[in-house]
Design an enzyme around this catalytic site. Structure first.
Site, PDB file in Angstrom:
ATOM      1  N   ARG A   1       0.832  -1.207   0.000  1.00  0.00           N
ATOM      2  CA  ARG A   1       0.000   0.000   0.000  1.00  0.00           C
ATOM      3  C   ARG A   1       0.867   1.258   0.000  1.00  0.00           C
ATOM      4  O   ARG A   1       0.433   2.324  -0.404  1.00  0.00           O
ATOM      5  CB  ARG A   1      -0.888   0.032   1.263  1.00  0.00           C
ATOM      6  CG  ARG A   1      -1.969  -1.011   1.311  1.00  0.00           C
ATOM      7  CD  ARG A   1      -2.596  -1.092   2.693  1.00  0.00           C
ATOM      8  NE  ARG A   1      -3.180   0.155   3.165  1.00  0.00           N
ATOM      9  CZ  ARG A   1      -4.411   0.575   2.899  1.00  0.00           C
ATOM     10  NH1 ARG A   1      -5.186  -0.162   2.132  1.00  0.00           N
ATOM     11  NH2 ARG A   1      -4.866   1.697   3.388  1.00  0.00           N
TER      12      ARG A   1
ATOM     13  N   ARG B   1       9.782   5.929  -3.248  1.00  0.00           N
ATOM     14  CA  ARG B   1      10.074   6.906  -4.296  1.00  0.00           C
ATOM     15  C   ARG B   1      11.507   7.384  -4.218  1.00  0.00           C
ATOM     16  O   ARG B   1      11.998   7.644  -3.118  1.00  0.00           O
ATOM     17  CB  ARG B   1       9.190   8.143  -4.127  1.00  0.00           C
ATOM     18  CG  ARG B   1       7.848   7.973  -4.673  1.00  0.00           C
ATOM     19  CD  ARG B   1       7.168   9.328  -4.758  1.00  0.00           C
ATOM     20  NE  ARG B   1       5.762   9.070  -4.548  1.00  0.00           N
ATOM     21  CZ  ARG B   1       5.096   9.401  -3.476  1.00  0.00           C
ATOM     22  NH1 ARG B   1       5.694  10.046  -2.489  1.00  0.00           N
ATOM     23  NH2 ARG B   1       3.826   9.112  -3.373  1.00  0.00           N
TER      24      ARG B   1
ATOM     25  N   ARG C   1      -9.043  -6.816  13.126  1.00  0.00           N
ATOM     26  CA  ARG C   1      -8.301  -6.050  14.114  1.00  0.00           C
ATOM     27  C   ARG C   1      -9.205  -4.917  14.565  1.00  0.00           C
ATOM     28  O   ARG C   1      -9.884  -4.275  13.745  1.00  0.00           O
ATOM     29  CB  ARG C   1      -7.019  -5.507  13.468  1.00  0.00           C
ATOM     30  CG  ARG C   1      -6.008  -4.995  14.447  1.00  0.00           C
ATOM     31  CD  ARG C   1      -5.337  -6.092  15.235  1.00  0.00           C
ATOM     32  NE  ARG C   1      -4.306  -5.534  16.114  1.00  0.00           N
ATOM     33  CZ  ARG C   1      -4.047  -5.991  17.324  1.00  0.00           C
ATOM     34  NH1 ARG C   1      -4.711  -7.019  17.822  1.00  0.00           N
ATOM     35  NH2 ARG C   1      -3.089  -5.444  18.045  1.00  0.00           N
TER      36      ARG C   1
ATOM     37  N   ARG D   1      -0.418   5.743  16.236  1.00  0.00           N
ATOM     38  CA  ARG D   1      -0.340   7.065  15.600  1.00  0.00           C
ATOM     39  C   ARG D   1      -1.139   8.094  16.386  1.00  0.00           C
ATOM     40  O   ARG D   1      -2.039   7.742  17.143  1.00  0.00           O
ATOM     41  CB  ARG D   1      -0.822   7.014  14.150  1.00  0.00           C
ATOM     42  CG  ARG D   1      -2.197   6.403  13.946  1.00  0.00           C
ATOM     43  CD  ARG D   1      -2.425   6.160  12.453  1.00  0.00           C
ATOM     44  NE  ARG D   1      -3.717   5.546  12.184  1.00  0.00           N
ATOM     45  CZ  ARG D   1      -4.098   5.086  11.004  1.00  0.00           C
ATOM     46  NH1 ARG D   1      -3.301   5.175   9.957  1.00  0.00           N
ATOM     47  NH2 ARG D   1      -5.291   4.536  10.836  1.00  0.00           N
TER      48      ARG D   1
ATOM     49  N   GLU E   1      -4.343   6.390  18.634  1.00  0.00           N
ATOM     50  CA  GLU E   1      -4.992   5.176  18.149  1.00  0.00           C
ATOM     51  C   GLU E   1      -4.307   3.943  18.728  1.00  0.00           C
ATOM     52  O   GLU E   1      -3.117   3.715  18.495  1.00  0.00           O
ATOM     53  CB  GLU E   1      -4.863   5.166  16.625  1.00  0.00           C
ATOM     54  CG  GLU E   1      -6.128   4.768  15.936  1.00  0.00           C
ATOM     55  CD  GLU E   1      -6.058   5.000  14.452  1.00  0.00           C
ATOM     56  OE1 GLU E   1      -6.161   6.173  14.027  1.00  0.00           O
ATOM     57  OE2 GLU E   1      -5.881   4.029  13.707  1.00  0.00           O
TER      58      GLU E   1
ATOM     59  N   TYR F   1      -9.664  -5.167   2.641  1.00  0.00           N
ATOM     60  CA  TYR F   1      -9.024  -3.966   3.197  1.00  0.00           C
ATOM     61  C   TYR F   1      -9.177  -2.835   2.173  1.00  0.00           C
ATOM     62  O   TYR F   1      -8.230  -2.432   1.528  1.00  0.00           O
ATOM     63  CB  TYR F   1      -7.553  -4.299   3.458  1.00  0.00           C
ATOM     64  CG  TYR F   1      -6.743  -3.265   4.220  1.00  0.00           C
ATOM     65  CD1 TYR F   1      -7.271  -2.052   4.635  1.00  0.00           C
ATOM     66  CD2 TYR F   1      -5.414  -3.523   4.529  1.00  0.00           C
ATOM     67  CE1 TYR F   1      -6.509  -1.133   5.324  1.00  0.00           C
ATOM     68  CE2 TYR F   1      -4.635  -2.618   5.227  1.00  0.00           C
ATOM     69  CZ  TYR F   1      -5.184  -1.425   5.611  1.00  0.00           C
ATOM     70  OH  TYR F   1      -4.421  -0.508   6.285  1.00  0.00           O
TER      71      TYR F   1
ATOM     72  N   ASP G   1      -9.970   0.951   0.743  1.00  0.00           N
ATOM     73  CA  ASP G   1      -9.978   2.386   1.025  1.00  0.00           C
ATOM     74  C   ASP G   1     -11.309   2.955   0.519  1.00  0.00           C
ATOM     75  O   ASP G   1     -12.039   2.278  -0.215  1.00  0.00           O
ATOM     76  CB  ASP G   1      -8.825   3.076   0.296  1.00  0.00           C
ATOM     77  CG  ASP G   1      -7.479   2.756   0.936  1.00  0.00           C
ATOM     78  OD1 ASP G   1      -7.455   2.398   2.123  1.00  0.00           O
ATOM     79  OD2 ASP G   1      -6.459   2.868   0.226  1.00  0.00           O
TER      80      ASP G   1
END
Ligand code: UDP
Length: 367
Positions: free
Chosen positions: A170, A174, A247, A278, A298, A346, A348
């Site tokens: 995911r 770069r 989860r 996070r 979280e 999963y 988005d």
């Protein structure tokens, strides 16, 4: 009698309801929560839109999906860039020239590539079979240990060797100084939060909140010709083949009387000694200038039947179990299963929209 009973007022359910209502179908949406929007829901607290179920950044490469969502809100020019704290130092995510410079002091792409290639060669696996092997073959040991291992094992509650490889794919790698977390062409946050999108999607539709389909399914099946179900597929079948794994998360939100807590919308924590993964500082999604701030920590949690399922754990074991449930859906001609929990994927946000629009296109050609 309704044409469609839609279970779940998240993206999948709300889009189905909106589109079906548009072609004259009588719909009822029910949701067991006390609000619409599913996990995309935002709550406006004194002018700051709080992402109640984790950070949601809209991104897509698909112009049709981008235009679709833009009917319901105006999006800002927010670009998601995450920083990760690991061992007392701050690094840019996803892995890019800034990150490589912070780790190895490399300046040019050639230097960085050389470093990564050396590490990948040392590891030597050609076909990765799990998340750890995938990470080591993509970015090597240094990055894996600094930025992936701790976060991943906290997030998923198991060893990275027990997780499917695709999860780490995911994240882009770069060789440019570009901290954009996503590589998609279109990206942004709706000005004024996400909840307005769901208000518009459902404005002409009957919605019943605090209503649990599974507690009264025979009644609900009797009041609608068709059901669109976006809840957990295994729960629908009363865990007939056993529970799929998920989860869960718990969120700790605090209002702080300071203007700026962390200078970024999302800061990740890789160290396993820190129990959360996070911290989200919500005002930064909309460039807020309030003299206070709201943050959310979280904490990943083991899932059990009393907890909310946030992430499907799509390893081989669960995928095999899911296939059995998928087979069982063929016995349910009245019901269509969709969305992150209905399809056990999963997804988005843009992928949920894609899935809903594909389903609706097929449905409309058969009506
Ligand atoms: N990940 C990581 N370190 C990070 C962020 C993400 O190792 O700092 C891994 C982790 O395994 C996570 C996955 O990448 O589950 C996907 O991250 P993403 O940010 O897409 O997760 P989401 O926002 O959906 O929770």
């Amino acid at each position: 009698m309704y044409d469609y009973l839609i279970v779940g007022a998240g993206l999948f359910g709300s889009i189905c309801a909106y589109e079906l209502n548009k072609i004259g179908k009588k719909c009822l949406i029910i949701d067991k929560r006390s609000h619409i929007g599913g996990n995309v829901y935002t709550e406006n607290i004194d002018g700051i839109n709080v992402h109640k179920y984790g950070p949601h950044i809209f991104h897509t490469n698909d112009k049709e999906i981008w235009n679709y969502i833009n009917q319901f809100a105006e999006f800002n020019n927010y670009i998601h860039n995450i920083t990760t704290i690991s061992n007392g130092k701050m690094y840019n995510m996803p892995f890019n020239m800034n990150t490589f410079n912070q780790i190895w002091n490399t300046i040019t792409p050639l230097e960085a590539k050389k470093k990564i290639e050396e590490q990948i060669k040392k590891f030597g696996v050609k076909t990765p079979n799990n998340l750890e092997e995938q990470a080591l073959t993509l970015v090597g040991k240094d990055i894996y240990e600094l930025l992936i291992k701790g976060y991943t094992e906290k997030q998923w509650g198991c060893k990275a060797t027990e997780l499917p490889a695709f999860i780490i794919k995911r994240l882009p790698i770069r060789f440019t100084y570009n901290n954009n977390y996503f590589s998609d062409r279109y990206q942004g946050i709706p000005l004024g939060g996400y909840t307005q999108i769901f208000e518009k999607l459902t404005q002409n539709i009957e919605v019943k909140l605090n209503t649990d389909y599974l507690k009264n399914s025979s009644y609900f099946n009797s009041i609608a010709k068709q059901i669109i179900y976006s809840g957990k597929i295994d729960e629908f079948f009363d865990y007939h083949f056993g529970a799929l794994e998920y989860r869960s998360l718990s969120f700790k939100t605090e209002q702080l009387e300071i203007e700026n807590f962390q200078g970024n919308a999302q800061v990740n924590y890789n160290d396993v000694s820190i129990p959360f993964t996070r911290i989200v500082e919500h005002k930064h999604f909309e460039f807020g200038t309030q003299n206070f701030t709201i943050i959310t920590k979280e904490f990943p949690q083991n899932w059990d039947k009393t907890k909310e399922a946030f992430y499907p754990i799509n390893n081989a074991l669960n995928q095999n179990l899911f296939k059995k449930y998928e087979e069982l859906t063929k016995t349910q001609s009245q019901v269509y299963f969709g969305g992150r929990l209905g399809e056990y994927r999963y997804y988005d946000m843009h992928q949920v929209i894609g899935s809903a629009l594909t389903y609706l296109k097929k449905l409309k050609t058969n009506i």
